[in-house]
Scaffold this motif. Structure first.
Motif, PDB file in Angstrom:
ATOM      1  N   GLY A 289      50.514  47.417  38.795  1.00 55.58           N
ATOM      2  CA  GLY A 289      51.440  47.022  37.740  1.00 55.58           C
ATOM      3  C   GLY A 289      50.831  45.935  36.881  1.00 55.58           C
ATOM      4  N   HIS A 290      50.957  46.064  35.569  1.00 60.07           N
ATOM      5  CA  HIS A 290      50.354  45.102  34.630  1.00 60.07           C
ATOM      6  C   HIS A 290      51.369  44.041  34.208  1.00 60.07           C
ATOM      7  CE1 HIS A 290      46.661  47.355  34.240  1.00 60.07           C
ATOM      8  NE2 HIS A 290      47.349  48.456  33.971  1.00 60.07           N
ATOM      9  N   ILE A 291      50.857  42.838  33.928  1.00 61.75           N
ATOM     10  CA  ILE A 291      51.726  41.755  33.486  1.00 61.75           C
ATOM     11  C   ILE A 291      51.635  41.509  31.984  1.00 61.75           C
ATOM     12  CG2 ILE A 291      50.018  39.958  34.033  1.00 61.75           C
ATOM     13  CD1 ILE A 291      52.466  38.212  34.905  1.00 61.75           C
ATOM     14  N   PHE A 292      50.506  41.838  31.372  1.00 67.35           N
ATOM     15  CA  PHE A 292      50.336  41.619  29.936  1.00 67.35           C
ATOM     16  C   PHE A 292      50.060  42.915  29.181  1.00 67.35           C
ATOM     17  CE2 PHE A 292      48.600  37.713  32.017  1.00 67.35           C
ATOM     18  CZ  PHE A 292      49.683  36.903  31.746  1.00 67.35           C
ATOM     19  N   SER A 293      49.374  43.878  29.799  1.00 67.34           N
ATOM     20  CA  SER A 293      48.977  45.106  29.112  1.00 67.34           C
ATOM     21  C   SER A 293      50.091  46.141  29.039  1.00 67.34           C
ATOM     22  CB  SER A 293      47.757  45.735  29.815  1.00 67.34           C
ATOM     23  OG  SER A 293      46.652  44.874  29.757  1.00 67.34           O
ATOM     24  N   GLY A 294      51.122  45.962  29.840  1.00 66.02           N
ATOM     25  CA  GLY A 294      52.237  46.893  29.824  1.00 66.02           C
ATOM     26  C   GLY A 294      52.016  48.093  30.726  1.00 66.02           C
ATOM     27  N   GLY A 295      53.084  48.551  31.347  1.00 62.91           N
ATOM     28  CA  GLY A 295      53.027  49.745  32.177  1.00 62.91           C
ATOM     29  C   GLY A 295      52.301  49.537  33.485  1.00 62.91           C
ATOM     30  N   PHE A 296      51.779  50.654  34.036  1.00 61.42           N
ATOM     31  CA  PHE A 296      50.990  50.583  35.270  1.00 61.42           C
ATOM     32  C   PHE A 296      49.829  51.559  35.174  1.00 61.42           C
ATOM     33  CE2 PHE A 296      54.220  53.822  36.143  1.00 61.42           C
ATOM     34  CZ  PHE A 296      53.528  54.816  36.818  1.00 61.42           C
ATOM     35  N   SER A 297      48.798  51.282  35.943  1.00 59.78           N
ATOM     36  CA  SER A 297      47.582  52.105  35.934  1.00 59.78           C
ATOM     37  C   SER A 297      47.326  52.689  37.305  1.00 59.78           C
ATOM     38  CB  SER A 297      46.370  51.270  35.497  1.00 59.78           C
ATOM     39  OG  SER A 297      46.443  50.952  34.126  1.00 59.78           O
ATOM     40  N   VAL A 298      46.567  53.778  37.306  1.00 62.96           N
ATOM     41  CA  VAL A 298      46.143  54.436  38.539  1.00 62.96           C
ATOM     42  C   VAL A 298      44.623  54.418  38.584  1.00 62.96           C
ATOM     43  CG1 VAL A 298      46.335  56.487  39.978  1.00 62.96           C
ATOM     44  CG2 VAL A 298      48.148  55.963  38.313  1.00 62.96           C
ATOM     45  N   VAL A 299      44.073  53.944  39.713  1.00 60.05           N
ATOM     46  CA  VAL A 299      42.625  53.870  39.895  1.00 60.05           C
ATOM     47  C   VAL A 299      42.261  54.682  41.131  1.00 60.05           C
ATOM     48  CG1 VAL A 299      40.628  52.353  40.204  1.00 60.05           C
ATOM     49  CG2 VAL A 299      42.605  51.555  38.875  1.00 60.05           C
ATOM     50  N   ASP A 300      41.362  55.630  40.967  1.00 60.53           N
ATOM     51  CA  ASP A 300      40.863  56.423  42.094  1.00 60.53           C
ATOM     52  C   ASP A 300      39.897  55.553  42.893  1.00 60.53           C
ATOM     53  OD1 ASP A 300      39.454  58.166  43.801  1.00 60.53           O
ATOM     54  OD2 ASP A 300      39.564  59.827  42.376  1.00 60.53           O
TER      55      ASP A 300
ATOM     56  N   PRO B 271      35.254  53.414  47.308  1.00 53.48           N
ATOM     57  CA  PRO B 271      35.585  52.026  46.945  1.00 53.48           C
ATOM     58  C   PRO B 271      34.462  51.297  46.232  1.00 53.48           C
ATOM     59  CG  PRO B 271      35.299  52.248  49.322  1.00 53.48           C
ATOM     60  CD  PRO B 271      35.299  53.637  48.762  1.00 53.48           C
ATOM     61  N   ALA B 272      33.238  51.765  46.355  1.00 55.69           N
ATOM     62  CA  ALA B 272      32.131  51.136  45.632  1.00 55.69           C
ATOM     63  C   ALA B 272      32.112  51.543  44.164  1.00 55.69           C
ATOM     64  CB  ALA B 272      30.798  51.498  46.288  1.00 55.69           C
ATOM     65  N   ARG B 273      32.823  52.610  43.837  1.00 51.73           N
ATOM     66  CA  ARG B 273      32.853  53.116  42.451  1.00 51.73           C
ATOM     67  C   ARG B 273      34.287  53.497  42.066  1.00 51.73           C
ATOM     68  NH1 ARG B 273      28.331  54.513  44.987  1.00 51.73           N
ATOM     69  NH2 ARG B 273      26.319  54.164  43.947  1.00 51.73           N
ATOM     70  N   PRO B 274      35.185  52.523  42.015  1.00 51.03           N
ATOM     71  CA  PRO B 274      36.564  52.833  41.615  1.00 51.03           C
ATOM     72  C   PRO B 274      36.609  53.368  40.193  1.00 51.03           C
ATOM     73  CG  PRO B 274      36.184  50.458  41.656  1.00 51.03           C
ATOM     74  CD  PRO B 274      34.964  51.087  42.250  1.00 51.03           C
ATOM     75  N   ARG B 275      37.487  54.331  39.974  1.00 48.83           N
ATOM     76  CA  ARG B 275      37.505  55.042  38.693  1.00 48.83           C
ATOM     77  C   ARG B 275      38.927  55.102  38.135  1.00 48.83           C
ATOM     78  NH1 ARG B 275      37.970  60.590  37.508  1.00 48.83           N
ATOM     79  NH2 ARG B 275      38.189  61.017  39.750  1.00 48.83           N
ATOM     80  N   PRO B 276      39.195  54.425  37.007  1.00 51.23           N
ATOM     81  CA  PRO B 276      40.524  54.520  36.396  1.00 51.23           C
ATOM     82  C   PRO B 276      40.807  55.956  35.963  1.00 51.23           C
ATOM     83  CG  PRO B 276      39.251  52.712  35.443  1.00 51.23           C
ATOM     84  CD  PRO B 276      38.302  53.526  36.257  1.00 51.23           C
ATOM     85  N   VAL B 277      42.012  56.456  36.314  1.00 47.79           N
ATOM     86  CA  VAL B 277      42.316  57.857  36.012  1.00 47.79           C
ATOM     87  C   VAL B 277      43.611  58.035  35.234  1.00 47.79           C
ATOM     88  CG1 VAL B 277      40.977  58.844  37.912  1.00 47.79           C
ATOM     89  CG2 VAL B 277      43.346  58.119  38.323  1.00 47.79           C
ATOM     90  N   ALA B 278      44.449  57.007  35.139  1.00 46.71           N
ATOM     91  CA  ALA B 278      45.710  57.168  34.396  1.00 46.71           C
ATOM     92  C   ALA B 278      46.286  55.809  34.047  1.00 46.71           C
ATOM     93  CB  ALA B 278      46.723  57.970  35.220  1.00 46.71           C
TER      94      ALA B 278
END
Length: 418
Positions: free
Chosen positions: A42-53, A57-64
């Motif tokens: 959950g974001h505090i300044f950017s708005g909404g929430f993000s999903v990270v694959d 764990p050494a290469r986390p990848r934002p997906v949504a």
């Protein structure tokens, strides 16, 4: 990000960074849930929430990224099975009225969040509980919503029928405890509520506490038929919730004053009859005083007794560094995550992430620490904020990997004992 590109931490003791993500260019984060190999932030300044694959764990990848409605934030969320529950409340720090944090943390939310006290009829933000289907982890799909007049701050839900939220309602001075029926996740509904006497202004109740004290529920953690509620400047409230429609008080303990208040987490360790209680530091340069993490004996739930405090990080003068220094969050032993009644993980804001061994409950010992590097840039739009780490939330997965969010510096994935 390759291992060679990982930002070197300012301090690492018995912990090391194994992965890092800027969460798709939105490096601000509050609550994080790791579920089926994906981190929901959950974001505090950017708005909404993000999903990270985070399956690697050494290469986390934002997906949504799921944007929030206008003037709304989604800072807290809970995941279980195929569902994600997300709060909707006023985007407080986007409002100039709250550029100085004191105006939020030292005021009753019922009046501070509205132009007309205790009346949300002119509300311009979305307020309530949103439910998402995450059967496809990187494609959250909203399937339900429960409106709550002033919004929700935080949730406790580990699957099953009952969720527990801190809710801001018309006529109340601040957030109260609410039980929510999740039997039909497309139509969550209120079942019961509880508040401290003096909070129901609409019913003619008058607060017995000073106007600059924040008597509002942050959230509760539930064990069986008992809820352990962190009531900010009102301390710890223990509730019998065997009747979900009519919670009742078992105990109320408040140590503020003389201590600074801001009670934020109350984590029961039922096998040992212990309770970890954390007071949040909310003002820069420790202006709100030294905040502590406490350990209570709860063999008798009607008479919790404080028996020790955790050591405060002291390898440098963190209070002088800038930003907040002191506890913020602990890993809450959610089912399916790392669960321990002797090892406690906590964030200490500009003092990073800490691990504590409470094998001897009368002498908690710090056993690990990691202070990530200062953020490369500031997402926080508020004036005068120091560019320092502000480690916010911590989640430890079943394999023991630590996931820590920050207000500006992204998601750090940390290995303990390395």
């Amino acid at each position: 990000m390759s291992r060679d590109d990982l930002p070197p931490p300012d301090l690492a003791r018995n912990m090391r960074i194994v992965g890092h993500s800027d969460q798709g260019g939105r490096p601000d984060g509050v609550q994080v849930m790791v579920h089926r190999g994906h981190a929901y932030v959950g974001h505090i300044f950017s708005g909404g929430f993000s999903v990270v694959d985070v399956r690697d764990p050494a290469r986390p990848r934002p997906v949504a990224h799921v944007p929030a409605p206008p003037e709304t934030w989604n800072v807290h969320l809970q995941a279980h099975d195929d569902l994600l529950l997300v709060i909707n409340g006023k985007d407080v720090f986007a409002d100039q009225a709250f550029a100085d944090e004191k105006s939020y943390y030292r005021a009753a939310a019922g009046s501070a969040l509205t132009a007309a006290a205790n009346d949300f009829s002119g509300r311009t933000w979305t307020a309530g509980l949103a439910v998402y289907d995450i059967s496809v982890p990187d494609r959250p799909r909203r399937i339900g919503f429960m409106e709550v007049s002033g919004g929700i701050h935080r949730i406790w839900w580990t699957g099953g029928r009952w969720a527990y939220v801190s809710a801001l309602l018309d006529g109340f001075t601040d957030f109260i405890f609410m039980t929510v029926d999740m039997a039909d996740p497309t139509r969550p509904c209120e079942v019961g509520r509880y508040w401290l006497p003096g909070m129901n202004a609409a019913a003619g109740e008058t607060p017995s506490w000073p106007a600059n004290r924040k008597y509002g529920l942050h959230h509760a953690i539930v064990d069986g038929d008992t809820a352990y509620a962190a009531w900010r400047d009102a301390g710890l409230v223990v509730l019998d919730i065997a009747d979900r429609a009519a919670p009742r008080t078992l105990a109320h303990r408040n140590w503020s004053p003389p201590f600074g208040g801001g009670t934020h987490n109350c984590l029961p360790l039922p096998r040992r009859d212990l309770l970890v209680v954390l007071d949040e530091a909310v003002l820069d340069h420790q202006e709100d005083g030294l905040k502590l993490t406490w350990l209570f004996d709860i063999r008798d739930r009607t008479n919790p007794v404080g028996i020790s405090t955790f050591p405060t990080p002291a390898e440098r003068d963190y209070a002088a560094l800038g930003g907040h220094f002191g506890p913020h969050n602990i890993h809450e032993n959610r089912p399916g995550s790392f669960v321990s009644d002797t090892l406690i993980f906590a964030t200490y804001q500009n003092a990073g992430v800490r691990a504590f061994d409470i094998t001897d409950p009368f002498r908690p010992v710090e056993t690990g620490a990691l202070v990530p590097a200062a953020p490369r840039a500031m997402v926080d739009p508020r004036p005068g904020k120091a560019r320092v780490i502000q480690s916010c939330d911590v989640f430890v997965d079943a394999a023991g990997l630590i996931y820590a969010t920050d207000y500006n510096a992204g998601l750090s994935i940390i290995e303990f004992g390395g």
